[in-house]
Design a protein around this motif. Structure first.
Motif, short mmCIF file in Angstrom:
data_model
loop_
_atom_site.label_atom_id
_atom_site.label_comp_id
_atom_site.label_asym_id
_atom_site.label_seq_id
_atom_site.Cartn_x
_atom_site.Cartn_y
_atom_site.Cartn_z
N ASP A 117 0.81 -1.20 0.00
CA ASP A 117 0.00 0.00 0.00
C ASP A 117 0.85 1.26 0.00
O ASP A 117 0.61 2.19 -0.73
CB ASP A 117 -0.87 0.00 1.26
CG ASP A 117 -2.32 -0.03 0.89
OD1 ASP A 117 -2.60 -0.36 -0.28
OD2 ASP A 117 -3.15 0.28 1.74
N ARG A 118 1.83 1.25 0.86
CA ARG A 118 2.58 2.45 1.10
C ARG A 118 3.51 2.75 -0.09
O ARG A 118 3.56 3.87 -0.57
CB ARG A 118 3.38 2.27 2.40
CG ARG A 118 4.28 3.42 2.74
CD ARG A 118 3.48 4.71 2.95
NE ARG A 118 4.41 5.79 3.20
CZ ARG A 118 5.06 6.42 2.27
NH1 ARG A 118 4.88 6.10 1.02
NH2 ARG A 118 5.90 7.39 2.57
N LYS A 119 4.19 1.73 -0.52
CA LYS A 119 5.10 1.93 -1.64
C LYS A 119 4.27 2.03 -2.90
O LYS A 119 3.56 1.12 -3.25
CB LYS A 119 6.05 0.74 -1.76
CG LYS A 119 7.10 0.72 -0.70
CD LYS A 119 8.17 -0.25 -1.13
CE LYS A 119 8.90 -0.84 0.04
NZ LYS A 119 9.46 -2.12 -0.29
N ARG A 120 4.38 3.12 -3.59
CA ARG A 120 3.53 3.32 -4.72
C ARG A 120 4.23 2.93 -6.01
O ARG A 120 3.63 2.58 -7.00
CB ARG A 120 3.16 4.79 -4.77
CG ARG A 120 1.91 5.10 -5.52
CD ARG A 120 1.75 6.58 -5.52
NE ARG A 120 3.03 7.14 -5.94
CZ ARG A 120 3.32 7.41 -7.18
NH1 ARG A 120 2.45 7.20 -8.11
NH2 ARG A 120 4.49 7.90 -7.50
N ASP B 83 6.23 10.19 -6.12
CA ASP B 83 7.27 9.82 -5.18
C ASP B 83 7.75 11.03 -4.40
O ASP B 83 8.03 10.97 -3.21
CB ASP B 83 8.46 9.19 -5.92
CG ASP B 83 8.10 7.79 -6.41
OD1 ASP B 83 7.21 7.18 -5.79
OD2 ASP B 83 8.69 7.34 -7.39
N ASP B 86 5.27 11.99 -1.80
CA ASP B 86 5.43 11.13 -0.63
C ASP B 86 6.61 11.55 0.23
O ASP B 86 6.53 11.54 1.45
CB ASP B 86 5.59 9.66 -1.06
CG ASP B 86 4.26 8.91 -1.04
OD1 ASP B 86 3.37 9.34 -0.27
OD2 ASP B 86 4.12 7.93 -1.76
N ARG B 127 -5.36 4.74 -3.11
CA ARG B 127 -5.04 4.78 -1.70
C ARG B 127 -6.20 5.22 -0.83
O ARG B 127 -6.15 5.09 0.38
CB ARG B 127 -3.89 5.75 -1.47
CG ARG B 127 -2.56 5.20 -1.82
CD ARG B 127 -1.56 6.16 -1.28
NE ARG B 127 -0.21 5.78 -1.59
CZ ARG B 127 0.81 6.55 -1.34
NH1 ARG B 127 0.62 7.73 -0.80
NH2 ARG B 127 2.00 6.15 -1.62
N THR B 130 -7.44 3.05 1.90
CA THR B 130 -6.69 2.92 3.14
C THR B 130 -6.69 4.23 3.93
O THR B 130 -6.93 4.24 5.13
CB THR B 130 -5.22 2.58 2.83
OG1 THR B 130 -5.19 1.74 1.71
CG2 THR B 130 -4.56 1.92 4.01
N TYR B 131 -6.37 5.31 3.21
CA TYR B 131 -6.12 6.55 3.93
C TYR B 131 -7.37 7.33 4.30
O TYR B 131 -7.35 8.10 5.25
CB TYR B 131 -5.14 7.42 3.14
CG TYR B 131 -3.73 6.94 3.30
CD1 TYR B 131 -3.04 7.16 4.49
CD2 TYR B 131 -3.08 6.24 2.30
CE1 TYR B 131 -1.75 6.70 4.67
CE2 TYR B 131 -1.79 5.77 2.46
CZ TYR B 131 -1.12 6.02 3.65
OH TYR B 131 0.16 5.56 3.83
#
Lengths: 713, 211
Positions: A117-120, B83, B86, B127, B130-131
């Motif tokens: 999930d976290r690593k995109r 990225d 993030d 996402r 989840t988020y």
């Protein structure tokens, strides 16, 4: 005098306020490229600025004397410089070093597809599994849309890089899942037992994997269960093939989920025609418990336990006699329990431990014979990881596996019976270090030692891999490793004097990744040694079993995924070429096995339409013909089936029904209804003309339709 | 007279010190004005730089870290590359953690944490699954800590607004939250310190869209 003092004081202070010094300079990286937006300031004060487009900075300060000037930039290590503020202008140049542990740094990628999930930036997301049309909600089905895997439609297991299905093992939270596939009758595919919704992260290794895992010649599928549920909720699903209900209760530190499911394909097959006459439509009952407890601030105890019972019966051609049919029936009871705990122990130590228990009872009735099989498997494992610096870490641990197998084989007409029972204690120790000697280079070196009491054999395997960053978005990885596996239980029925089978992998991988596009090219070579061979006519003769087989597989895998070019549309393309040859089991010569088609390609595309809150998906799979053995031909395995082709579509529509969030899901597999032939079975006796007649192996029905409604309360 | 001189000297000395280390509150205010008028990524970098400097100089003031995180989250919306987004949000997370560590206002920091989670969704809509619940959970906590925090209500409204209607979201369900936030924002107007005050305009903008 007094006035003078006062004046002097005022004057002095005025001077010190106005005596501003200009601090200026340039910030660049180690390659000499300027960094815009870097923060430069005097430590402990507000004085400073950010660099502009040309990397330069300039600011005024009223501080004086010795000061510390700091430059910071995301992804780079902070740099401090002592400066002396005694002139009108002070010039300073900073050359910042990239942090090695920054997000874009080199990751060993040879042989692995990771999803989380976290690593995109990884290749596949957990949700992708559920929404891949050809997968029909099966984890293993989704993975066959990745390169390096073969579609073996009559089996359903993962066949990786010219390897057999048994060469892939599944691990859940680091522990073995002995029977990850559902049980089915011969020639019909099995599916994964676990729902893809249970997992938050997946690592699919097509070779060269870590020393932490063993007992798999080709591939390791490492699944991680979700940590903690989001909230208390009830989930209900209604499908054309059954239904399920689950209740999740969530507290601050504890959560429990209970689930029940029931499937029965009876109603479906009464509407949609299928190839076989079914005596007992596929039916299964399942129950599951998932428990989570936060024991410490960082430590979480995970427990999950599942039970399932299935039965199925059909009429299948009896290959010993033209035109005769036999009644085949299967019943299976399976339970799997996985308990794991992981915690940070402080000062860079991390501990992971757990136990997994598989209990499986399988009864196969082939009318002329019966096979009753029981398998119990317990694995306990503990591992520690110490991170010395962000650039050096060490992982080590131990694992003990107990495997009990018993099988009763009975031939109904002759009352012939054969019982095999055996226990095996497998022990393993492993250690692996990962370090980054210089920026842009990562090396992982591991060793694993295993011992089996049943085989009275041991092995030591080396695992080595490295990755080098070429540019910001490209890297090259290599991996080499030895992999050992205890022969399958079926081969140990008549003798235990066999050793481990072995495979050595060599993989070279190139990966390019930039703003939601990823390209991977991987070339590999796999050499098999000590594969078990036996004589097919005297398969019961233990003396004829030996580790004298060998084989090799080499090929190229390509993968391209794009989530950027088109709005709300993403797609991926994979292609694999494999040249696999082996002499093992009862093969008389070195040939390409039936599960290794030379070329396979697939395309998966998904389009989200916001206005109707619906996602449409399509996948197309193509593979060249698979080898099969034709007893009418003088040479072994020289038959080739026609090519394989499947186009599947699906759509998921989100809406509220009675104020409850609901997903309506539709899918059609093999939309074009192509009559794919996976291989041929031949009658054991030739017909009057002396020709062995064949029966094609196909799926139960040409197309498969699925409708489901999933409601969350 | 002597006393006067000493007082004068003391005062000027004090002024001197103040000139070197400008008042914390005025520095925050000044930077917030810059943030309001920021138009280019470079402007944002300058604001980010200022808050970074203030926070490292005043490492016991939670407001410094709060605004640093707030700016970082906003800055992540300017960035296009996922990225990098993030990476910026990772930095923002550190700032929030730090502010909580030095006992900053829990309600405000929880609300900001919710805002950060919403920022994570910007990286990939996948996402959201989840988020979005994560954000809802922490925003609920923020409201529990201080039911009068308008930002917590506004962000909660935003969370609902961007959740598909079929999952209990949409403008209809979000409207009460925005209205509540508006009411609380009006109460807050009288405050003059450097405590968080942002959100009035964004709340109004989305409120107009709802009705």
């Amino acid at each position: 005098m007094r006035t003078t003092t006062l004046l002097l004081a005022i004057l002095l202070s005025a001077v010190s306020i106005s005596a501003q010094i200009v601090v200026k300079g340039l910030v660049s990286d180690s390659k000499g490229e300027v960094l815009a937006g870097a923060n430069v300031f005097i430590k402990g004060s507000y004085d400073g600025t950010a660099t502009i487009d040309d990397g330069s900075f300039s600011f005024k300060t009223s501080l004086s004397g010795k000061q510390t000037l700091v430059a910071t930039f995301i992804g780079f290590a902070n740099q401090e410089k002592e400066i002396l503020l005694d002139a009108k202008t002070v010039e300073v140049k900073f050359t910042l070093k990239e942090e090695t542990n920054r997000i874009n740094d080199v990751v060993i990628s040879a042989g692995t597809y990771e999803t989380a999930d976290r690593k995109r930036s990884v290749t596949l997301q957990p949700l992708d599994i559920v929404t891949t049309p050809s997968a029909a909600g099966d984890i293993y089905g989704a993975l066959t849309a990745l390169p390096g895997t073969a579609t073996v439609g009559e089996d359903g297991r993962l066949f990786v890089r010219g390897g057999d299905g048994y060469e892939t093992k599944t691990f859940i939270d680091g522990l073995l899942s002995k029977k990850p596939y559902s049980s089915n009758v011969p020639d019909l595919p099995s599916r994964g037992r676990f729902s893809p919704f249970m997992f938050s992260g997946t690592t699919f290794s097509t070779g060269g994997y870590s020393a932490e895992y063993g007992q798999a010649l080709s591939s390791a599928l490492i699944l991680n269960t979700t940590a903690f549920p989001q909230k208390t909720q009830t989930d209900i699903s209604l499908m054309t093939i059954g239904g399920s209900v689950s209740q999740t209760l969530k507290g601050d530190k504890t959560s429990v989920s209970l689930g029940l499911d029931y499937t029965n394909l009876g109603p479906y097959f009464q509407i949609v025609s299928n190839k076989f006459t079914m005596n007992q439509y596929p039916e299964s009952v399942g129950a599951s418990v998932i428990f989570r407890q936060k024991l410490t601030e960082s430590g979480i105890l995970k427990v999950f336990s599942t039970y399932s019972g299935t039965r199925f019966g059909l009429k299948y051609p009896d290959l010993s006699q033209q035109g005769a049919m036999s009644n085949i029936a299967i019943s299976n009871q399976n339970s799997y329990t996985n308990i794991s705990f992981s915690d940070e122990l402080g000062s860079g130590w991390f501990m992971k431990t757990g136990v997994a228990l598989t209990l499986d009872e399988n009864n196969l009735n082939l009318e002329t014979s019966t096979v009753d099989e029981g398998n119990r498997n317990v694995q306990a494992k503990i591992s520690f990881k110490k991170t010395f610096t962000p650039n050096v870490s060490l992982l080590f641990g131990a694992e003990e596996t107990f495997n009990r197998f018993n099988q009763n084989y009975k031939v109904v007409s002759t009352f012939f019976t054969n019982s095999s029972n055996f226990d095996d204690f497998g022990s393993a120790l492993f250690a692996e270090t990962e370090f980054r000697p210089i920026n842009g280079l990562a090396i992982r070196a591991g060793v694993r030692g295993e011992h089996s009491t049943l085989l009275n054999d041991q092995n030591v395997a080396a695992r080595l891999s490295a990755a080098v960053k070429l540019t910001k978005s490209a890297q090259v990885s290599v991996a080499y490793g030895n992999f050992y596996q205890t022969p399958e239980e079926n081969l140990l029925r008549f003798t235990h004097s066999l050793g481990f089978e072995q495979a050595n992998h060599l993989i070279v991988n190139y990966q390019w990744e930039k703003s939601d596009r990823i390209l991977r090219v991987e070339a590999y070579r796999k050499d098999y040694k000590d594969l078990v061979t036996y004589n097919s006519t005297e398969f019961w003769n233990g003396n004829l079993y030996a580790n004298s087989g060998r084989g090799r597989a080499q090929g190229i895998d390509l993968f391209f995924r794009d989530r950027r070019t088109f709005k709300s549309f993403e797609y991926w393309v994979s292609y694999s070429y494999v040249d696999s040859k082996r002499k093992y089991r009862d093969y008389p010569t070195m040939v390409t096995p039936s599960f290794a088609p030379s070329h396979s390609a697939s395309v998966v595309g998904k389009k989200w339409v916001q206005s109707i809150t619906t996602q449409f998906g399509m996948s197309a799979t193509f593979a060249t013909g698979r080898p099969y053995n034709n007893p009418n031909s003088s040479s072994f395995m020289d038959g080739r089936t026609a090519f394989y082709n499947d186009i599947s579509i699906n759509c998921s529509h989100l809406r509220t029904i009675l104020d409850k969030p609901t997903i309506i899901y539709l899918s059609i597999n093999n939309l074009l209804g192509r009559d794919n032939v996976f291989g041929y079975r031949y009658y054991t006796q030739p017909n009057a003309q002396g020709v062995y007649e064949s029966m094609p192996v196909k799926s139960e029905s040409k197309r498969f339709y699925f409708v489901g409604v999933f409601i969350t309360i | 007279m002597k006393k006067l001189i000493i007082t004068a000297i003391a005062l000027t000395m004090l002024g001197n010190v103040m000139a070197q280390q400008p008042n914390f509150e005025s520095a925050i205010r000044e930077t917030l004005t810059l943030l309001d008028s920021a138009k280019t990524p470079n402007d944002m970098q300058q604001v980010l730089g200022r808050f970074t400097r203030i926070s490292q100089a005043e490492s016991n003031r939670w407001e410094a870290f709060y605004y640093l995180a707030y700016t970082q989250i906003n800055f992540s919306f300017w960035e296009k590359d996922g990225d990098k987004k993030d990476a910026i949000l990772d930095e923002a997370q550190k700032s929030i953690d730090k502010a909580l560590e030095i006992n900053g206002d829990k309600s405000e920091l929880f609300a900001l944490q919710g805002f950060l989670y919403q920022g994570r969704i910007q990286v990939s809509s996948m996402r959201g699954m989840t988020y979005s619940p994560k954000a809802a959970e922490i925003l609920e906590k923020a409201i529990k800590e201080n039911p009068e925090n308008p930002r917590a209500h506004f962000l909660m409204g935003q969370n609902i607004y961007y959740t598909p209607a079929m999952f209990g979201g949409g403008s209809k369900n979000a409207l009460p939250k925005f209205q509540k936030a508006k009411e609380l924002f009006e109460k807050e107007n009288s405050k003059s310190g450097i405590e968080p005050k942002w959100g009035v305009k964004s709340n109004q903008r989305i409120l107009d869209k709802c009705s």
